[in-house]
Design a protein around this motif. Structure first.
Motif, PDB file in Angstrom:
ATOM      1  N   GLY A 317       0.808  -1.217   0.000  1.00  0.00           N
ATOM      2  CA  GLY A 317       0.000   0.000   0.000  1.00  0.00           C
ATOM      3  C   GLY A 317       0.836   1.260   0.000  1.00  0.00           C
ATOM      4  N   VAL A 318       1.651   1.423   1.037  1.00  0.00           N
ATOM      5  CA  VAL A 318       2.435   2.652   1.191  1.00  0.00           C
ATOM      6  C   VAL A 318       3.489   2.774   0.093  1.00  0.00           C
ATOM      7  CG1 VAL A 318       3.995   3.932   2.707  1.00  0.00           C
ATOM      8  CG2 VAL A 318       2.021   2.723   3.672  1.00  0.00           C
ATOM      9  N   VAL A 319       4.300   1.726  -0.098  1.00  0.00           N
ATOM     10  CA  VAL A 319       5.358   1.796  -1.107  1.00  0.00           C
ATOM     11  C   VAL A 319       4.774   1.827  -2.519  1.00  0.00           C
ATOM     12  CG1 VAL A 319       7.395   0.654  -2.060  1.00  0.00           C
ATOM     13  CG2 VAL A 319       7.057   0.731   0.410  1.00  0.00           C
ATOM     14  N   GLY A 320       3.643   1.150  -2.727  1.00  0.00           N
ATOM     15  CA  GLY A 320       2.988   1.233  -4.031  1.00  0.00           C
ATOM     16  C   GLY A 320       2.610   2.667  -4.371  1.00  0.00           C
ATOM     17  N   ALA A 321       2.099   3.390  -3.371  1.00  0.00           N
ATOM     18  CA  ALA A 321       1.747   4.795  -3.571  1.00  0.00           C
ATOM     19  C   ALA A 321       2.992   5.642  -3.816  1.00  0.00           C
ATOM     20  CB  ALA A 321       0.976   5.311  -2.359  1.00  0.00           C
ATOM     21  N   VAL A 322       4.022   5.425  -3.006  1.00  0.00           N
ATOM     22  CA  VAL A 322       5.259   6.195  -3.152  1.00  0.00           C
ATOM     23  C   VAL A 322       5.897   5.941  -4.511  1.00  0.00           C
ATOM     24  CG1 VAL A 322       7.634   6.421  -2.293  1.00  0.00           C
ATOM     25  CG2 VAL A 322       5.717   6.364  -0.678  1.00  0.00           C
ATOM     26  N   GLY A 323       5.954   4.675  -4.920  1.00  0.00           N
ATOM     27  CA  GLY A 323       6.540   4.341  -6.219  1.00  0.00           C
ATOM     28  C   GLY A 323       5.789   4.973  -7.374  1.00  0.00           C
ATOM     29  N   THR A 324       4.471   5.041  -7.252  1.00  0.00           N
ATOM     30  CA  THR A 324       3.666   5.676  -8.298  1.00  0.00           C
ATOM     31  C   THR A 324       3.943   7.176  -8.359  1.00  0.00           C
ATOM     32  OG1 THR A 324       1.936   4.024  -7.897  1.00  0.00           O
ATOM     33  CG2 THR A 324       1.324   5.955  -9.177  1.00  0.00           C
ATOM     34  N   LEU A 325       4.057   7.805  -7.212  1.00  0.00           N
ATOM     35  CA  LEU A 325       4.385   9.234  -7.179  1.00  0.00           C
ATOM     36  C   LEU A 325       5.769   9.505  -7.768  1.00  0.00           C
ATOM     37  CD1 LEU A 325       3.087  10.154  -3.604  1.00  0.00           C
ATOM     38  CD2 LEU A 325       2.055  10.828  -5.782  1.00  0.00           C
ATOM     39  N   LEU A 326       6.716   8.605  -7.507  1.00  0.00           N
ATOM     40  CA  LEU A 326       8.083   8.820  -7.966  1.00  0.00           C
ATOM     41  C   LEU A 326       8.226   8.756  -9.485  1.00  0.00           C
ATOM     42  CD1 LEU A 326      10.120   6.912  -5.228  1.00  0.00           C
ATOM     43  CD2 LEU A 326       9.906   9.391  -5.552  1.00  0.00           C
ATOM     44  N   VAL A 327       7.233   8.208 -10.175  1.00  0.00           N
ATOM     45  CA  VAL A 327       7.236   8.274 -11.642  1.00  0.00           C
ATOM     46  C   VAL A 327       7.251   9.736 -12.081  1.00  0.00           C
ATOM     47  CG1 VAL A 327       5.983   7.702 -13.762  1.00  0.00           C
ATOM     48  CG2 VAL A 327       6.029   6.066 -11.867  1.00  0.00           C
ATOM     49  N   GLY A 328       6.509  10.567 -11.355  1.00  0.00           N
ATOM     50  CA  GLY A 328       6.465  11.993 -11.667  1.00  0.00           C
ATOM     51  C   GLY A 328       7.768  12.720 -11.393  1.00  0.00           C
ATOM     52  N   VAL A 329       8.672  12.054 -10.686  1.00  0.00           N
ATOM     53  CA  VAL A 329       9.979  12.639 -10.383  1.00  0.00           C
ATOM     54  C   VAL A 329      11.056  12.111 -11.315  1.00  0.00           C
ATOM     55  CG1 VAL A 329      11.765  12.904  -8.609  1.00  0.00           C
ATOM     56  CG2 VAL A 329       9.338  12.939  -7.950  1.00  0.00           C
ATOM     57  N   PHE A 330      11.069  10.795 -11.538  1.00  0.00           N
ATOM     58  CA  PHE A 330      12.182  10.153 -12.230  1.00  0.00           C
ATOM     59  C   PHE A 330      11.904   9.757 -13.681  1.00  0.00           C
ATOM     60  CE2 PHE A 330      13.192   9.290  -7.723  1.00  0.00           C
ATOM     61  CZ  PHE A 330      14.495   9.775  -7.681  1.00  0.00           C
ATOM     62  N   ALA A 331      10.679   9.913 -14.161  1.00  0.00           N
ATOM     63  CA  ALA A 331      10.393   9.562 -15.561  1.00  0.00           C
ATOM     64  C   ALA A 331      11.263  10.395 -16.493  1.00  0.00           C
ATOM     65  CB  ALA A 331       8.917   9.779 -15.879  1.00  0.00           C
ATOM     66  N   THR A 332      11.962   9.733 -17.405  1.00  0.00           N
ATOM     67  CA  THR A 332      12.871  10.458 -18.310  1.00  0.00           C
ATOM     68  C   THR A 332      12.109  11.339 -19.294  1.00  0.00           C
ATOM     69  OG1 THR A 332      12.931   8.516 -19.772  1.00  0.00           O
ATOM     70  CG2 THR A 332      14.686   8.722 -18.125  1.00  0.00           C
ATOM     71  N   ASP A 333      10.819  11.056 -19.471  1.00  0.00           N
ATOM     72  CA  ASP A 333       9.972  11.877 -20.338  1.00  0.00           C
ATOM     73  C   ASP A 333       8.876  12.521 -19.494  1.00  0.00           C
ATOM     74  OD1 ASP A 333       8.566  13.093 -22.343  1.00  0.00           O
ATOM     75  OD2 ASP A 333       7.763  11.240 -23.208  1.00  0.00           O
ATOM     76  N   GLY A 334       9.139  13.734 -19.015  1.00  0.00           N
ATOM     77  CA  GLY A 334       8.119  14.461 -18.259  1.00  0.00           C
ATOM     78  C   GLY A 334       8.292  14.463 -16.765  1.00  0.00           C
ATOM     79  N   GLY A 335       9.324  13.781 -16.258  1.00  0.00           N
ATOM     80  CA  GLY A 335       9.554  13.771 -14.827  1.00  0.00           C
ATOM     81  C   GLY A 335      10.124  15.081 -14.316  1.00  0.00           C
ATOM     82  N   LEU A 336       9.921  15.343 -13.037  1.00  0.00           N
ATOM     83  CA  LEU A 336      10.369  16.593 -12.425  1.00  0.00           C
ATOM     84  C   LEU A 336      11.870  16.824 -12.607  1.00  0.00           C
ATOM     85  CD1 LEU A 336       9.747  19.043 -10.569  1.00  0.00           C
ATOM     86  CD2 LEU A 336      10.130  17.515  -8.611  1.00  0.00           C
ATOM     87  N   LEU A 337      12.661  15.776 -12.432  1.00  0.00           N
ATOM     88  CA  LEU A 337      14.112  15.906 -12.538  1.00  0.00           C
ATOM     89  C   LEU A 337      14.602  15.998 -13.985  1.00  0.00           C
ATOM     90  CD1 LEU A 337      15.347  13.421  -9.785  1.00  0.00           C
ATOM     91  CD2 LEU A 337      15.001  15.893  -9.619  1.00  0.00           C
ATOM     92  N   TYR A 338      13.689  15.819 -14.918  1.00  0.00           N
ATOM     93  CA  TYR A 338      14.061  15.863 -16.334  1.00  0.00           C
ATOM     94  C   TYR A 338      13.388  17.025 -17.053  1.00  0.00           C
ATOM     95  CZ  TYR A 338      16.186  11.327 -15.510  1.00  0.00           C
ATOM     96  OH  TYR A 338      16.983  10.302 -15.016  1.00  0.00           O
ATOM     97  N   GLY A 339      13.049  18.058 -16.293  1.00  0.00           N
ATOM     98  CA  GLY A 339      12.512  19.275 -16.886  1.00  0.00           C
ATOM     99  C   GLY A 339      11.032  19.267 -17.150  1.00  0.00           C
ATOM    100  N   GLY A 340      10.331  18.282 -16.617  1.00  0.00           N
ATOM    101  CA  GLY A 340       8.898  18.183 -16.891  1.00  0.00           C
ATOM    102  C   GLY A 340       8.015  18.971 -15.949  1.00  0.00           C
ATOM    103  N   GLY A 341       8.612  19.572 -14.918  1.00  0.00           N
ATOM    104  CA  GLY A 341       7.815  20.317 -13.958  1.00  0.00           C
ATOM    105  C   GLY A 341       7.011  19.404 -13.049  1.00  0.00           C
ATOM    106  N   PHE A 342       5.990  19.988 -12.428  1.00  0.00           N
ATOM    107  CA  PHE A 342       5.194  19.251 -11.447  1.00  0.00           C
ATOM    108  C   PHE A 342       3.924  18.642 -12.041  1.00  0.00           C
ATOM    109  CE2 PHE A 342       7.791  21.970  -8.784  1.00  0.00           C
ATOM    110  CZ  PHE A 342       8.109  21.138  -7.710  1.00  0.00           C
ATOM    111  N   GLY A 343       3.720  18.803 -13.345  1.00  0.00           N
ATOM    112  CA  GLY A 343       2.477  18.339 -13.960  1.00  0.00           C
ATOM    113  C   GLY A 343       2.245  16.853 -13.796  1.00  0.00           C
ATOM    114  N   GLN A 344       3.243  16.042 -14.172  1.00  0.00           N
ATOM    115  CA  GLN A 344       3.085  14.587 -14.080  1.00  0.00           C
ATOM    116  C   GLN A 344       2.959  14.140 -12.634  1.00  0.00           C
ATOM    117  OE1 GLN A 344       2.861  12.420 -16.906  1.00  0.00           O
ATOM    118  NE2 GLN A 344       2.044  11.140 -15.263  1.00  0.00           N
ATOM    119  N   LEU A 345       3.707  14.781 -11.754  1.00  0.00           N
ATOM    120  CA  LEU A 345       3.631  14.445 -10.334  1.00  0.00           C
ATOM    121  C   LEU A 345       2.228  14.703  -9.794  1.00  0.00           C
ATOM    122  CD1 LEU A 345       5.238  13.488  -7.862  1.00  0.00           C
ATOM    123  CD2 LEU A 345       5.870  15.885  -7.443  1.00  0.00           C
TER     124      LEU A 345
END
Length: 404
Positions: A317-345
């Motif tokens: 439950g908890v890690v599943g939620a965290v892992g899903t949120l982290l897609v918005g941070v680490f996704a190479t296409d649209g992630g926060l760390l790759y210039g995608g901003g907070f939209g995907q997150l």
């Protein structure tokens, strides 16, 4: 059929078989992390999750999840699915459905009525899982339209099971002797070898779970599959190593159960973004998952006082939620760390909250009804003497007696 189509179909079937084998892993983890007197009951619950889930998902659940969308909320249901060219997908999605159902088993182990559990497992595979799954994976669901990413099910499968497990464990209450005078007492599992073997089997099966969700292996998908294998493995390894050293520092010993759960946390955490992140991103997702699972297990046990014998709520439950949120941070296409901003997150957060809310509310309603009608919990005598004897008339370890 063309060669590529045959290859893709075979790949889905083979990966489905690997995910099927994960049921053995869940059985061993749950049995090993709990007491000997409940082993047969755990075997029966995990077996029936697969058997009941297979029948229910074929009978109606698959079309509720994948049928033509009604308002982007639910599939158009039909009975006894029988489309010859789609049997491979039915099988692959069936074993995913069984996985979501069996997550609840560990959190309510050692004190729940078998009959009540069977009814809930049926409703989980018929209603709860298929409807929220439709929102993401059918193609016309409302979360799909928002751009929500959950490639293989950190939220669709694992968080649904984990949040349902949270509500179920809270409603059924803690095991006798778990809490005294506000203090949490350890009720050790009877066989860490079973637990470790179960984790190895689950890790192995995850190479069907995540890479199989590519749903193809021909053409460019071959490289995609190989990349998913690597991200999956790296996250699991990182989760295990981080959980090991974190607990070693905190407890003064190399804790085996937390290390095993760290590996599972890494696997759950990477499942949403396994196709969207690179190896370095997978490594950091594993690291974060390994840290989160340790503190989550402690918080749920010692602060919330919810008894979860195997750590299923935290791992899934908890890690599943965290892992899903982290897609918005680490996704190479649209992630926060790759210039995608907070939209995907932001989109990821909407999906996590909405599906988590759905799982918890529906589970609460269903279990409250079951509690009023037939009850959730065995008697004190049955719990103390073991569910094996009272629910199934058998002793899994007759040579050792039933004092454990």
């Amino acid at each position: 059929m063309e060669t590529d189509a045959v290859l893709d179909l075979m790949w889905i079937v083979i990966c489905g078989i690997l995910v099927f084998f994960m049921q053995a892993g869940f059985t061993l983890v749950e049995a090993g992390f709990t007491r000997a007197k409940n082993t047969s009951n755990i075997i029966m619950k995990n077996l029936m999750d697969l058997a009941v889930g297979s029948l229910a998902f074929w009978a109606i659940g698959y079309t509720i999840m994948y049928g033509d969308s009604i308002g982007s909320f639910i599939g158009s249901p039909s009975l006894f699915y029988n489309v010859r060219g789609d049997m491979h997908n039915l099988f692959f999605q069936t074993v995913f459905c069984a996985t979501a159902a069996t997550i609840v088993s560990g959190a309510v182990a050692e004190r729940t009525k078998f009959s009540t559990y069977l009814i809930f497992s049926l409703l989980m595979t018929t209603v709860i899982y298929p409807i929220s799954g439709h929102w993401v994976w059918q193609g016309d669901g409302w979360l799909t339209s928002l751009g929500f990413i959950d490639f293989a099910g950190s939220t669709v499968v694992h968080s649904v099971g984990g949040w349902a497990a949270l509500v179920a464990a809270a409603l059924v209450g803690p095991r006798i002797g778990k809490y005294t005078d506000g203090k949490s007492n350890a009720l050790p599992g009877h066989n860490m070898l079973y637990g470790a073997l179960g984790v190895f089997i689950l890790w192995f099966g995850w190479f069907g779970f995540n890479p199989g969700s590519e749903l193809a292996i021909s053409g460019d998908s071959a490289n995609n599959v190989a990349g998913i294998v690597i991200t999956t493995n790296l996250a699991a390894a990182a989760g295990a190593v981080v959980a090991l050293f974190l607990t070693w520092i905190r407890y003064g010993k190399a804790d085996i159960s937390m290390t095993l759960n760290g590996a599972l946390a890494g696997l759950v955490g990477i499942t949403a973004g396994c196709a969207a992140v690179d190896p370095m991103g997978a490594f950091f997702i594993g690291v974060i998952s390994g840290i989160v699972v340790v503190f989550s297990i402690e918080f749920i046990d010692k602060v919330l006082k919810i008894d979860d014998p195997v750590g299923a709520i935290s791992v899934h439950g908890v890690v599943g939620a965290v892992g899903t949120l982290l897609v918005g941070v680490f996704a190479t296409d649209g992630g926060l760390l790759y210039g995608g901003g907070f939209g995907q997150l932001g989109v990821q957060a909407i999906g996590v909250v909405s599906i988590g809310g759905w799982a918890m509310i529906t589970t609460f309603i269903l279990l409250s009804i079951l509690k009023a009608v037939i009850g959730l919990r065995v008697t004190e005598k049955e719990e103390l003497e073991g569910l094996d004897l009272h629910e199934h008339g058998i002793d899994s370890y007759p040579e050792f007696g039933r004092d454990k």
